[in-house]
Enzyme design. Structure first.
Site, PDB file in Angstrom:
ATOM      1  N   GLU A  14     -17.871  -7.374  -3.460  1.00  0.00           N
ATOM      2  CA  GLU A  14     -18.024  -7.524  -2.011  1.00  0.00           C
ATOM      3  C   GLU A  14     -19.451  -7.255  -1.524  1.00  0.00           C
ATOM      4  O   GLU A  14     -19.643  -6.619  -0.484  1.00  0.00           O
ATOM      5  CB  GLU A  14     -17.037  -6.592  -1.285  1.00  0.00           C
ATOM      6  CG  GLU A  14     -15.601  -6.945  -1.594  1.00  0.00           C
ATOM      7  CD  GLU A  14     -14.594  -5.950  -0.994  1.00  0.00           C
ATOM      8  OE1 GLU A  14     -13.632  -6.426  -0.380  1.00  0.00           O
ATOM      9  OE2 GLU A  14     -14.772  -4.732  -1.156  1.00  0.00           O
TER      10      GLU A  14
HETATM   11  C1  ACM Z   1     -12.207  -4.252  -4.486  1.00  0.00           C
HETATM   12  O1  ACM Z   1     -11.012  -4.119  -4.171  1.00  0.00           O
HETATM   13  N1  ACM Z   1     -13.134  -4.369  -3.570  1.00  0.00           N
HETATM   14  C2  ACM Z   1     -12.610  -4.297  -5.868  1.00  0.00           C
END
Ligand code: ACM
Length: 497
Positions: free
Chosen positions: A315
């Protein structure tokens, strides 16, 4: 009883015909994870006050001592550990069959005369001890002396894991959990033959591991390096490898708040307590970022006997994709320098192990395999323990859906993602993110009863598993959790007794 014998005989003949991963015998003991082979036999063994635990090989002594501590607590018996054959014997041996079952495999024989557990390694003995615990009455898990009898039905078990990596992840960044709380999380998980603890140590909301060369990173609620060593030691004693995760280049607001120079504009960020993701990034164009990373990786690697060091990579929505790749390339070199193997989430464009997590992004798992990485399978809509069970679950998130116990169990890592097969997979993991979880009770409520199912997916032969059979074996775990005061969700899908 006659039915039980007949079923046992049928199982024995099926095994003789070479069907070692058949549907389990319904009269078999309720074991989780399901072993490769379980054959009921005549009679049973009763542990009595004069019993001893015998082990000839020095390497097996700590495992024998651990078993003795558990059994003494619940039985009140003396159970001395002796260096010879005894009523319960543990043996480290290279001789087949036990010697041919790999590092974690074992054989376990229960006859009226004795219990004999054999394995090629102390680790295999430890996994076998978990099976022995589940063959004993649930009160064996009690923390104070209970009345007997301590009887085990006759059985022969031959067992080994399907995958070498069976992990749990704990997010200690969103909310911090103490060393003692982490130890309990380990203790409960090893009963299901979990062998890795992935600790998500840093995120936007907090940095939880002391870094001596950057002392302002860890502010409130963190492990000193000595605390962390104690977690690693405790885990290792239980044959669990700790995988430290320092999430980069995103999920770094805590570092960006502690050190202004890590920001491209040179201005420290405000501390963050919210639940958004994807807004923070290390400044990939500044050399100080790589000095920082080198220092952090050097110190964390020095605390890490295990092979893996995880640099997150997920992310990173605020990092330019080209900068991201350059960052990951340099990060990989740094991890190499300190003798560790880089692991990360599936977005990571380099590294030896990638963790599939986002059900909407299976292509990243396929791409990781294409560049030669192995996969850890932790699909959020199956194995994320922070997803709510139902809309009414008082904790947790639901961005990947509601995940009832059956949903979390009824999938297979080797058929989940098109283009990913058994040989690409290192194992499975059950991550527990703690945005909404502040107490050990909350952790346990979300992990139990789903965690044992993910552990079984990683351990047991795929062809032998079914939800119908599993739910009955899972129900039989409840009195064991009650004996240990484990908080768990009484799913209506499970036929609790
Ligand atoms: C995640 O759940 N951001 C790896």
């Amino acid at each position: 009883m006659p039915h039980r014998r007949l079923a046992a005989l049928m199982t024995a003949s099926a095994l003789a015909a070479g069907c070692t991963a058949d549907a389990p015998d319904p009269t078999s003991p309720a074991l989780v994870p399901l072993p490769v082979s379980v054959r009921a036999s005549e009679g049973g063994f009763t542990l009595d006050a004069g019993a001893r635990i015998g082990v000839r090989e020095a390497g097996g002594v700590p495992v024998a001592e651990g078993l003795a501590r558990l059994l003494r607590r619940a039985t009140g018996y003396a159970l001395p550990v002796v260096r010879q054959e005894a009523e319960i014997t543990l043996e480290v041996t290279s001789r087949p069959p036990a010697g041919g079952l790999g590092q974690e495999g074992y054989t376990l024989d229960v006859t009226p005369e004795r219990v004999r557990l054999a394995a090629a390694t102390p680790e295999g003995l430890f996994r076998g001890v978990q099976t022995l615990r589940q063959l004993l009455p649930p009160k064996v898990e009690s923390t104070g002396p209970q009345p007997g009898p301590w009887t085990i039905d006759g059985v022969r078990v031959e067992d080994r894991p399907r995958f070498p990596y069976r992990g749990v992840m704990l997010d200690v960044a969103r909310h911090f959990f103490t060393v003692e709380q982490v130890k309990r999380y380990i203790d409960l998980a090893v009963a299901y033959k979990v062998n890795h603890l992935h600790l998500h140590l840093t995120d936007d909301q907090g940095w939880r591991i002391e870094i001596k060369s950057w002392p302002r990173l860890a502010a409130d609620g963190f492990y000193t390096q000595d605390d962390y060593r104690e977690i690693v030691r405790y885990a290792a004693e239980r044959f669990v490898t700790v995988v430290p995760e320092i999430d980069t280049p995103g999920h770094t607001n805590a570092a960006l708040a502690a050190y202004a120079e890590l920001n491209c504009d040179g201005r420290a960020r405000e501390p963050y307590r919210g639940r958004e993701v994807g807004f923070s990034s290390l400044c990939t164009s500044k050399e100080v970022t790589y000095r920082f990373l080198d220092d952090v990786v050097r110190e964390v690697a020095a605390l890490t006997p295990g092979p893996y060091l995880n640099l997150g990579g997920d992310e990173a929505h605020s990092t330019d994709p080209e900068d991201y790749e350059k960052f990951v390339t340099r990060a990989h070199q740094i991890v190499d320098t300190y003798g560790k193997r880089l692991t990360g989430w599936a977005e990571m464009t380099s590294g030896e192990v990638a963790q599939h997590w986002n059900p909407r992004e299976p292509d990243r798992a396929v791409a990781a395999v294409a560049r030669g990485a192995k996969l850890i399978m932790s699909p959020a809509d199956r194995s994320y323990l922070d997803m709510k069970y139902t809309a009414g679950t008082g904790y947790g998130l639901d961005w990947a859906g509601l995940v009832e116990v059956g949903d979390s169990y009824a999938w297979d890592p080797a058929t989940l993602v098109e283009g990913v097969t058994e040989k690409d997979i290192l194992g499975v993991e059950a991550p527990l993110w703690t945005e909404t979880l502040e107490t050990p009770d909350a952790l346990e409520y979300m992990a139990y009863p789903r965690l044992p199912g993910i552990a079984e997916i990683g351990w047991s032969p795929a062809a032998a598993r079914s939800w119908e059979d599993y739910r009955g074996r899972l129900a039989a775990q409840a009195p064991r959790w009650q004996a240990q005061s484990v908080t768990f969700y009484r799913s209506p899908e499970v036929p609790w007794h």
